[in-house]
Design an enzyme around this catalytic site. Structure first.
Site, short mmCIF file in Angstrom:
data_model
loop_
_atom_site.label_atom_id
_atom_site.label_comp_id
_atom_site.label_asym_id
_atom_site.label_seq_id
_atom_site.Cartn_x
_atom_site.Cartn_y
_atom_site.Cartn_z
N ALA A 278 63.68 105.77 -29.42
CA ALA A 278 62.95 105.72 -28.15
C ALA A 278 63.15 106.99 -27.32
O ALA A 278 62.19 107.70 -26.98
CB ALA A 278 63.37 104.49 -27.36
N ALA A 279 64.40 107.30 -27.00
CA ALA A 279 64.65 108.45 -26.13
C ALA A 279 64.44 109.76 -26.86
O ALA A 279 63.84 110.71 -26.33
CB ALA A 279 66.08 108.37 -25.57
N GLU B 282 68.15 112.73 -37.36
CA GLU B 282 68.32 111.27 -37.33
C GLU B 282 69.14 110.88 -38.55
O GLU B 282 68.79 111.20 -39.68
CB GLU B 282 66.95 110.59 -37.34
CG GLU B 282 66.96 109.09 -37.60
CD GLU B 282 67.86 108.30 -36.65
OE1 GLU B 282 67.66 108.38 -35.43
OE2 GLU B 282 68.78 107.59 -37.16
N SER C 9 61.38 106.99 -34.60
CA SER C 9 60.34 106.39 -33.77
C SER C 9 59.89 105.03 -34.27
O SER C 9 58.71 104.77 -34.39
CB SER C 9 59.14 107.34 -33.70
OG SER C 9 58.26 106.92 -32.69
N CYS D 221 62.36 96.96 -30.83
CA CYS D 221 62.06 95.73 -30.08
C CYS D 221 61.24 94.75 -30.93
O CYS D 221 61.20 93.56 -30.64
CB CYS D 221 61.30 96.05 -28.80
SG CYS D 221 62.10 97.32 -27.82
N ASP E 184 70.05 104.69 -24.24
CA ASP E 184 71.15 103.71 -24.20
C ASP E 184 72.52 104.36 -24.08
O ASP E 184 73.48 103.70 -23.70
CB ASP E 184 71.15 102.87 -25.49
CG ASP E 184 70.04 101.83 -25.52
OD1 ASP E 184 69.26 101.77 -24.55
OD2 ASP E 184 69.95 101.10 -26.53
N ALA F 69 64.35 99.64 -23.47
CA ALA F 69 63.43 100.64 -24.02
C ALA F 69 62.69 101.43 -22.94
O ALA F 69 62.45 102.63 -23.10
CB ALA F 69 62.43 99.95 -24.93
P1 FAD Z 1 68.24 104.02 -30.22
O1 FAD Z 1 66.93 103.37 -30.28
O2 FAD Z 1 69.43 103.21 -30.61
O3 FAD Z 1 68.18 105.31 -31.13
C1 FAD Z 1 69.29 106.13 -31.32
C2 FAD Z 1 69.17 106.78 -32.68
O4 FAD Z 1 70.13 107.80 -32.77
C3 FAD Z 1 69.46 105.83 -33.84
O5 FAD Z 1 68.38 105.77 -34.74
C4 FAD Z 1 70.70 106.41 -34.50
O6 FAD Z 1 70.69 106.29 -35.92
C5 FAD Z 1 70.60 107.87 -34.09
N1 FAD Z 1 71.92 108.52 -34.09
C6 FAD Z 1 73.03 108.09 -33.45
N2 FAD Z 1 74.04 108.97 -33.64
C7 FAD Z 1 73.55 109.96 -34.43
C8 FAD Z 1 74.12 111.12 -34.97
N3 FAD Z 1 75.39 111.43 -34.76
N4 FAD Z 1 73.33 111.91 -35.73
C9 FAD Z 1 72.03 111.60 -35.95
N5 FAD Z 1 71.45 110.50 -35.46
C10 FAD Z 1 72.20 109.68 -34.70
N6 FAD Z 1 64.48 96.83 -25.08
C11 FAD Z 1 63.51 96.38 -24.26
O7 FAD Z 1 63.31 96.96 -23.20
N7 FAD Z 1 62.76 95.29 -24.59
C12 FAD Z 1 62.93 94.62 -25.76
O8 FAD Z 1 62.22 93.65 -26.04
C13 FAD Z 1 63.94 95.07 -26.63
N8 FAD Z 1 64.16 94.42 -27.79
C14 FAD Z 1 65.09 94.92 -28.65
C15 FAD Z 1 65.28 94.26 -29.86
C16 FAD Z 1 66.20 94.74 -30.76
C17 FAD Z 1 66.41 94.01 -32.06
C18 FAD Z 1 66.96 95.91 -30.45
C19 FAD Z 1 67.96 96.44 -31.42
C20 FAD Z 1 66.79 96.55 -29.24
C21 FAD Z 1 65.85 96.06 -28.33
N9 FAD Z 1 65.65 96.68 -27.10
C22 FAD Z 1 64.70 96.21 -26.25
C23 FAD Z 1 66.48 97.83 -26.68
C24 FAD Z 1 65.76 99.13 -26.98
O9 FAD Z 1 65.31 99.12 -28.29
C25 FAD Z 1 66.71 100.28 -26.73
O10 FAD Z 1 67.04 100.28 -25.37
C26 FAD Z 1 66.12 101.62 -27.09
O11 FAD Z 1 65.76 101.67 -28.43
C27 FAD Z 1 67.13 102.74 -26.81
O12 FAD Z 1 66.62 103.93 -27.28
P2 FAD Z 1 67.60 105.13 -27.64
O13 FAD Z 1 66.72 106.21 -28.19
O14 FAD Z 1 68.47 105.45 -26.51
O15 FAD Z 1 68.56 104.58 -28.78
#
Ligand code: FAD
Length: 571
Positions: A12-13, A34, A40, A44, A286, A304
């Site tokens: 997401a971010a 990644e 991407s 959710c 997150d 998200a």
């Molecule tokens: P993430 O989506 O966790 O992505 C981080 C990525 O970084 C991961 O793919 C990981 O593999 C990668 N990474 C980490 N460390 C490293 C490294 N050292 N080197 C390379 N890559 C790395 N939110 C809502 O608002 N509504 C919802 O309905 C909802 N439902 C959800 C349902 C589920 C099952 C889950 C798991 C989450 C849900 N969420 C929901 C939460 C939402 O998905 C997260 O808040 C959002 O995805 C956060 O985005 P992010 O990019 O910060 O982290």
């Protein structure tokens, strides 16, 4: 020379940061690392694939690496884990997980979006072959494949947060007998307990075996496969599949090792531009600490919407932009079969903890005109500041129309409205969609009445406590005899509101009075009559619909008759 922007994490971010950086700077070299095999993807949506509501797996892959390359000229490196950040050298160490090799990559700007990781408690057999988490596409595939291949019958979900409840729904829809175990005394911790019990009741009514206030002591089984779950209470549950969803924590290892500052919540500290304590490193999603829009204080949310917005800001600023990320409200929504629960801003518990002088109201109102078919009640709890009437948060439970109302509340919070402003909102109405007085307006009216002392409310939680402590309280049920016979609060005296003026003599003016009805409206009318006749009276906010009968025994019809004779209306 081209600016070199490296992004760690591609969901997401990270994906938002990468594409915004490209839209802001056409010349930059952008590389996204990644460690997983997908970028991407719609995490959710994972529970809905397990439920088979989403059938096409590809629909969860929002943007593929090819699309990133062709449309955005972003170099995506899958199965590449960043193992170290060297801020002084402005380099990162990257491990190619397939080749097993490592290399150093130089950056001008680094965007850190590693997300959160699932909390796995050290319980024996927690890593067994049929114990799963639900964070990634491979997690989802593993659960789906296990169900298809092994045909499990009994499932245990540990943790009743959003993902836990969504997984209970998914497994229930797949025909499994589901047990849900939660250490707290309520499901869905972002809700107040007096709202959450409505969801718990529905979960139980749908046949899920719900254990609140209980934790997992151990898993038992053979051949690396769990067959039984033993709870702290001693209960033992059969389980062919277990989903662990007790929560997540921000993934801060890279940041900590690099000496980046962490915030009070333990997540990565950033300013409003998503810049970390290092001027060349931005972070989002997150993994970072946010600012709460209501309190103005640091907080941590894993959702998200904020992740995507923050990623956009981090991406723009990493290539020289000057954007600021908005504070967060934690607005969220979840469904379990026929019930939908949503929250925004502070709940009553967190508002008190934050030091506000809190008042709340609970109302029930149809989601659309009552005379139009399929009208259903929404329950709305509004939390506000007593002195100023400033809105602090809201919770909505019902089915249709919950999403619309919570988003109106989120907008009202963003505009820093008072509860009086809710009465003025000019909201869309025609019979299939709403009412001339929308439930949000009604929440405003009731809160405004409470503020103006037209009615003194008492919450169901406070009334439970008061009845336990204060025997002189007179509890008056102002509904009809038929409603009273069906169910009423122990110790209540029935005086229907239409008879109240004639029967005032039956209530002792020297003792406090609490009135209640079904949803709060007749209680309000009764409390106006009593207050103007010199009684000290409070009205049960939200009425008997929000009373927890499982903790406070109600009187059955037979019991009522033996106590009051057949004329229950005179009780
Ligand atoms: P993430 O989506 O966790 O992505 C981080 C990525 O970084 C991961 O793919 C990981 O593999 C990668 N990474 C980490 N460390 C490293 C490294 N050292 N080197 C390379 N890559 C790395 N939110 C809502 O608002 N509504 C919802 O309905 C909802 N439902 C959800 C349902 C589920 C099952 C889950 C798991 C989450 C849900 N969420 C929901 C939460 C939402 O998905 C997260 O808040 C959002 O995805 C956060 O985005 P992010 O990019 O910060 O982290």
């Amino acid at each position: 020379m081209k600016r070199r922007v490296l992004i760690i994490g591609g969901v997401a971010a990270g994906a938002s940061a990468a594409t915004k950086a490209r839209r802001t700077d056409e010349t930059a070299e952008i590389v996204m690392f990644e460690r997983g095999d997908y970028v991407s993807f719609a995490n959710c949506g994972l529970p809905y694939y397990v439920a088979r509501e989403i059938v096409e797996r590809e629909n969860l892959l929002v943007v593929t690496p090819e699309q990133f390359r062709i449309r955005h000229e972003i170099d995506v490196r899958l199965a590449h884990e960043v193992t170290r950040i060297n801020p002084r050298e402005k380099t990162i160490e990257v491990r190619d997980l397939q080749a097993g090799t490592s290399r150093t990559e130089r950056y001008d700007s680094l965007v850190l979006t590693p997300g959160a990781s699932a909390i796995i408690p050290p319980i024996p057999m927690v890593n067994a072959s049929n114990v799963f988490t639900m964070r990634t596409i491979p997690d989802m595939d593993a659960v789906h494949e296990y169900i298809e291949r092994m045909h499990p019958q009994d499932a245990t979900v540990v943790g009743a947060g959003y993902i836990g409840v969504e997984m209970v729904e998914a497994l229930h829809r797949r025909g499994l007998q589901v047990t849900l175990v939660e250490k707290l005394n309520q499901v869905l911790p972002p809700l107040d307990e007096d709202m959450a019990f409505m969801v718990a009741d529905h979960i139980r009514a749908e046949g899920v075996d719900l254990h609140l206030g209980d934790g997992v002591r151990s898993f038992r089984g053979n051949d690396n496969r769990v067959g039984e779950v033993e709870l702290e209470s001693g209960a033992v549950i059969r389980a062919d599949i277990v989903i662990m969803s007790i929560g997540v924590r921000p993934d801060t290892k890279l940041a900590r090792d690099a000496g980046l500052q962490l915030g009070v919540s333990g997540a990565i500290a950033v300013d409003s531009r998503m810049q970390t304590s290092d001027p060349h490193i931005w972070a989002a999603g997150d993994a970072v600490e946010s600012v709460h829009r209501v309190t103005g204080k640091p907080c941590w949310v894993a959702l998200a919407g904020p992740a995507s917005k923050q990623g956009r800001v981090a991406g723009a600023n990493a290539v020289g932009g000057t954007m600021e990320a908005p504070p967060v409200l934690g607005t969220s929504i979840v469904r379990f079969n026929e019930i939908v629960a949503a929250v925004t801003g502070l709940n009553e518990r967190s508002a008190r903890t934050a030091g506000y002088d809190v008042e709340s109201s609970v109302i029930h109102a149809n989601q659309h005109a009552g005379y139009y078919p399929w009208a259903e009640l929404l329950t709305i709890k509004t939390v506000y500041e007593r002195q100023t009437g400033r809105l602090l948060g809201a919770q909505v439970i019902g089915n249709e129309g919950v999403d619309k109302r919570i988003d109106v509340f989120a907008t009202a919070l963003t505009a820093n409205m008072r509860v009086a402003d809710l009465t003025e909102l000019d909201l869309a109405y025609s019979p299939p969609f709403g009412s001339a007085r929308d439930p949000v307006n009604i929440a405003g009216f009731v809160s405004q009445n409470q503020l103006s002392d037209a009615v003194s409310p008492i919450s169901s939680t406070d009334l439970h406590a008061l009845l336990g402590q204060s025997p002189e309280v007179q509890l008056v049920d102002v509904r009809t005899p038929a409603e009273f016979r069906e169910k009423h609060i122990r110790g209540a005296r029935l005086i229907p509101v239409d008879e109240l003026r004639k029967r005032l003599g039956e209530i002792d003016k020297t003792r406090p009075v609490v009135v209640y009805c079904r949803v709060g409206l007749r209680g309000y009318l009764a409390s106006r009559i009593l207050a103007q006749n010199g009684y000290s009276v409070r009205n049960l906010s939200g009425g008997i619909r929000i009373w927890r009968f499982e903790t406070e025994a109600d009187i059955s019809d037979a019991e009522a008759k033996s106590k009051y004779g057949n004329d229950v209306s005179r009780a």
